[in-house]
Scaffold this motif. Sequence first.
Motif, PDB file in Angstrom:
ATOM      1  N   ARG A 113      11.613 -11.240 -15.421  1.00 56.90           N
ATOM      2  CA  ARG A 113      11.613 -11.232 -13.963  1.00 56.90           C
ATOM      3  C   ARG A 113      11.098  -9.905 -13.427  1.00 56.90           C
ATOM      4  N   ALA A 114      11.461  -8.795 -14.097  1.00 51.59           N
ATOM      5  CA  ALA A 114      10.990  -7.493 -13.632  1.00 51.59           C
ATOM      6  C   ALA A 114       9.474  -7.388 -13.754  1.00 51.59           C
ATOM      7  N   LYS A 115       8.916  -7.899 -14.854  1.00 56.24           N
ATOM      8  CA  LYS A 115       7.469  -7.855 -15.019  1.00 56.24           C
ATOM      9  C   LYS A 115       6.760  -8.740 -13.993  1.00 56.24           C
ATOM     10  N   VAL A 116       7.323  -9.907 -13.732  1.00 51.86           N
ATOM     11  CA  VAL A 116       6.717 -10.798 -12.739  1.00 51.86           C
ATOM     12  C   VAL A 116       6.760 -10.170 -11.351  1.00 51.86           C
ATOM     13  N   ILE A 117       7.896  -9.565 -11.011  1.00 53.12           N
ATOM     14  CA  ILE A 117       8.009  -8.905  -9.705  1.00 53.12           C
ATOM     15  C   ILE A 117       7.041  -7.736  -9.606  1.00 53.12           C
ATOM     16  N   HIS A 118       6.901  -6.966 -10.705  1.00 54.41           N
ATOM     17  CA  HIS A 118       5.966  -5.837 -10.689  1.00 54.41           C
ATOM     18  C   HIS A 118       4.526  -6.314 -10.532  1.00 54.41           C
ATOM     19  N   ALA A 119       4.171  -7.407 -11.227  1.00 52.62           N
ATOM     20  CA  ALA A 119       2.814  -7.937 -11.107  1.00 52.62           C
ATOM     21  C   ALA A 119       2.546  -8.456  -9.693  1.00 52.62           C
ATOM     22  N   GLU A 120       3.540  -9.143  -9.106  1.00 55.61           N
ATOM     23  CA  GLU A 120       3.362  -9.608  -7.735  1.00 55.61           C
ATOM     24  C   GLU A 120       3.225  -8.438  -6.767  1.00 55.61           C
ATOM     25  N   GLY A 121       3.960  -7.357  -7.015  1.00 47.11           N
ATOM     26  CA  GLY A 121       3.813  -6.171  -6.174  1.00 47.11           C
ATOM     27  C   GLY A 121       2.449  -5.539  -6.294  1.00 47.11           C
ATOM     28  N   GLU A 122       1.923  -5.480  -7.519  1.00 46.40           N
ATOM     29  CA  GLU A 122       0.577  -4.939  -7.709  1.00 46.40           C
ATOM     30  C   GLU A 122      -0.463  -5.797  -7.003  1.00 46.40           C
ATOM     31  N   LEU A 123      -0.288  -7.129  -7.083  1.00 49.71           N
ATOM     32  CA  LEU A 123      -1.239  -8.020  -6.405  1.00 49.71           C
ATOM     33  C   LEU A 123      -1.200  -7.813  -4.893  1.00 49.71           C
ATOM     34  N   GLN A 124      -0.023  -7.741  -4.320  1.00 53.64           N
ATOM     35  CA  GLN A 124       0.075  -7.509  -2.887  1.00 53.64           C
ATOM     36  C   GLN A 124      -0.464  -6.137  -2.493  1.00 53.64           C
ATOM     37  N   ALA A 125      -0.207  -5.123  -3.338  1.00 50.68           N
ATOM     38  CA  ALA A 125      -0.721  -3.788  -3.036  1.00 50.68           C
ATOM     39  C   ALA A 125      -2.241  -3.750  -3.101  1.00 50.68           C
ATOM     40  N   SER A 126      -2.817  -4.454  -4.085  1.00 49.87           N
ATOM     41  CA  SER A 126      -4.282  -4.467  -4.190  1.00 49.87           C
ATOM     42  C   SER A 126      -4.914  -5.154  -2.986  1.00 49.87           C
ATOM     43  N   ARG A 127      -4.307  -6.232  -2.513  1.00 48.69           N
ATOM     44  CA  ARG A 127      -4.839  -6.892  -1.329  1.00 48.69           C
ATOM     45  C   ARG A 127      -4.734  -5.990  -0.109  1.00 48.69           C
ATOM     46  N   ALA A 128      -3.600  -5.299   0.020  1.00 47.03           N
ATOM     47  CA  ALA A 128      -3.446  -4.396   1.158  1.00 47.03           C
ATOM     48  C   ALA A 128      -4.435  -3.236   1.082  1.00 47.03           C
ATOM     49  N   LEU A 129      -4.665  -2.692  -0.125  1.00 49.66           N
ATOM     50  CA  LEU A 129      -5.628  -1.608  -0.279  1.00 49.66           C
ATOM     51  C   LEU A 129      -7.048  -2.072   0.024  1.00 49.66           C
ATOM     52  N   ALA A 130      -7.373  -3.313  -0.390  1.00 51.94           N
ATOM     53  CA  ALA A 130      -8.710  -3.833  -0.095  1.00 51.94           C
ATOM     54  C   ALA A 130      -8.916  -3.971   1.411  1.00 51.94           C
ATOM     55  N   GLN A 131      -7.911  -4.467   2.108  1.00 47.70           N
ATOM     56  CA  GLN A 131      -8.029  -4.567   3.562  1.00 47.70           C
ATOM     57  C   GLN A 131      -8.125  -3.190   4.220  1.00 47.70           C
ATOM     58  N   ALA A 132      -7.331  -2.234   3.713  1.00 46.15           N
ATOM     59  CA  ALA A 132      -7.393  -0.881   4.272  1.00 46.15           C
ATOM     60  C   ALA A 132      -8.750  -0.231   4.022  1.00 46.15           C
ATOM     61  N   ALA A 133      -9.296  -0.458   2.830  1.00 44.40           N
ATOM     62  CA  ALA A 133     -10.613   0.114   2.531  1.00 44.40           C
ATOM     63  C   ALA A 133     -11.693  -0.481   3.426  1.00 44.40           C
ATOM     64  N   THR A 134     -11.586  -1.784   3.690  1.00 44.40           N
ATOM     65  CA  THR A 134     -12.573  -2.415   4.573  1.00 44.40           C
ATOM     66  C   THR A 134     -12.498  -1.846   5.985  1.00 44.40           C
ATOM     67  N   ILE A 135     -11.282  -1.630   6.472  1.00 43.18           N
ATOM     68  CA  ILE A 135     -11.134  -1.084   7.831  1.00 43.18           C
ATOM     69  C   ILE A 135     -11.603   0.364   7.901  1.00 43.18           C
ATOM     70  N   LEU A 136     -11.263   1.165   6.873  1.00 46.19           N
ATOM     71  CA  LEU A 136     -11.689   2.560   6.876  1.00 46.19           C
ATOM     72  C   LEU A 136     -13.192   2.698   6.728  1.00 46.19           C
ATOM     73  N   ALA A 137     -13.802   1.801   5.945  1.00 45.22           N
ATOM     74  CA  ALA A 137     -15.247   1.876   5.752  1.00 45.22           C
ATOM     75  C   ALA A 137     -16.008   1.511   7.020  1.00 45.22           C
ATOM     76  N   SER A 138     -15.396   0.708   7.890  1.00 50.01           N
ATOM     77  CA  SER A 138     -16.085   0.320   9.116  1.00 50.01           C
ATOM     78  C   SER A 138     -16.109   1.441  10.151  1.00 50.01           C
ATOM     79  N   GLU A 139     -15.279   2.467  10.004  1.00 45.20           N
ATOM     80  CA  GLU A 139     -15.213   3.556  10.968  1.00 45.20           C
ATOM     81  C   GLU A 139     -15.168   4.877  10.203  1.00 45.20           C
ATOM     82  N   PRO A 140     -16.252   5.641  10.173  1.00 49.97           N
ATOM     83  CA  PRO A 140     -16.259   6.901   9.409  1.00 49.97           C
ATOM     84  C   PRO A 140     -15.225   7.908   9.902  1.00 49.97           C
ATOM     85  N   SER A 141     -14.954   7.943  11.191  1.00 47.89           N
ATOM     86  CA  SER A 141     -13.969   8.897  11.686  1.00 47.89           C
ATOM     87  C   SER A 141     -12.574   8.601  11.156  1.00 47.89           C
ATOM     88  N   ALA A 142     -12.294   7.329  10.919  1.00 50.69           N
ATOM     89  CA  ALA A 142     -11.001   6.981  10.339  1.00 50.69           C
ATOM     90  C   ALA A 142     -10.856   7.539   8.933  1.00 50.69           C
TER      91      ALA A 142
END
Length: 286
Positions: free
Chosen positions: A187-216
Amino acid sequence: MFLNMGSFISLIVLVFLFTVLLRLFRILREYERGVIFTLGRYGGTKGPGLIIVIPFLQQLVRVDTRVVTMDVQPQDVISRDNVSVRVNAVVYFRVVDPAKAIIQVEQYYEATSQLAQTTLRAVLGKHELDEMLTEREKLNTDVQTILDAQTDGWGIKVTNVEIKHIDLNETMIRAMARQAEAERERRAKVIHAEGELQASRALAQAATILASEPSAMQLRYLDTLTQVAGDKSSTLVFPIPIDLLAGFMPQHGAAPRPGAGPVSRPRANLQPAPDGSDEPAPDHPE
């Protein structure tokens, strides 16, 4: 002499009458019932209160109608998955028909105890160990239903059955502990993997938003420097994004910057071609 003999006989008569009177009247408590046998035949059930029993002709058998708590002796049970366990339980029952409890069975308490032991082994032997540990209420209901159905002809009502304890050997306890530990790690490994998946999606969205605005991106970089500068370490290491250095790096095919001097190029030796065309003739070394 005759007077003394008469007194003795009178005393015997008085004792006999007193004994008869004591045996004639019986008092039954609120929770007691009396089964009457007249010359060996069933004559009815009486009580509670004051009742009359004819001495030498009738016999009274008292029956307690309160709920009886019977402790079932520990039973060795082999589960359906071939695991040996030791189980004990407690049975709650009461007599609802005193006549049947006395006439139909010799000793209703002992009979109910033996029936409870065999029923407990039979019911638990049909289930696996995990079901014994997790579905105890269902097993209690099954044992109670079977006991109540079989003791109904004895005038006994089984009100409740509770499995108190299930004893396991040390080997099985260690195996179950290892199983539980492995399950927690899974269960700990499954929870950790799900956390990594959610973090990667959040980082991808953050990177897309930051890349659209250089000042950000610049603001984010300054915020990182602020966090690193708060450390008390003597060595300060901070990253420099490549995007910040893009303006200082020369680019191929780019136009010259304003204010830059003319670019000197080697002049070609323009001579008329032998065939009269305007193509420059190659220089020949002298």
